[in-house]
Design a protein around this motif. Sequence first.
Motif: not given
Length: 125
Positions: A22-23, A9, A12-13, A15-20
Amino acid sequence: MELEQQLQQAIALLQEAKTQLDYMESRMDAMQQAIAQIAPTPASAERRLLTAAEAAPLLGYPSSDMLRRAIRSGKFRIGIEIVDDRAPGAARPVYKIHLARALEWLALPVHQREVMLGRRRRRAG
């Protein structure tokens, strides 16, 4: 087993934070580019200064020599439309032209420019 699930978990969190992140970085780059076009930074303001060779055709002069002659004759104002960018101690001026200001100056009627330069036309007769 529970520790392994918590670890997955957390991964996953992250990875989501890294995606955000990067955006957000890509949006910030786009905003910085837009701001630079609206309100130039000192570095981009410097780029508005052109050499006599670059500015001559844009100002309607057939050559950079003719533009330099016009500058020396006082047709433009040193420190306003023209920057003397010579090296310290150099005898020869290196003129840089602020294109927008030079175009605005040339757009003024000749008599208005002469008044602003403190010159008066002599009347014939």
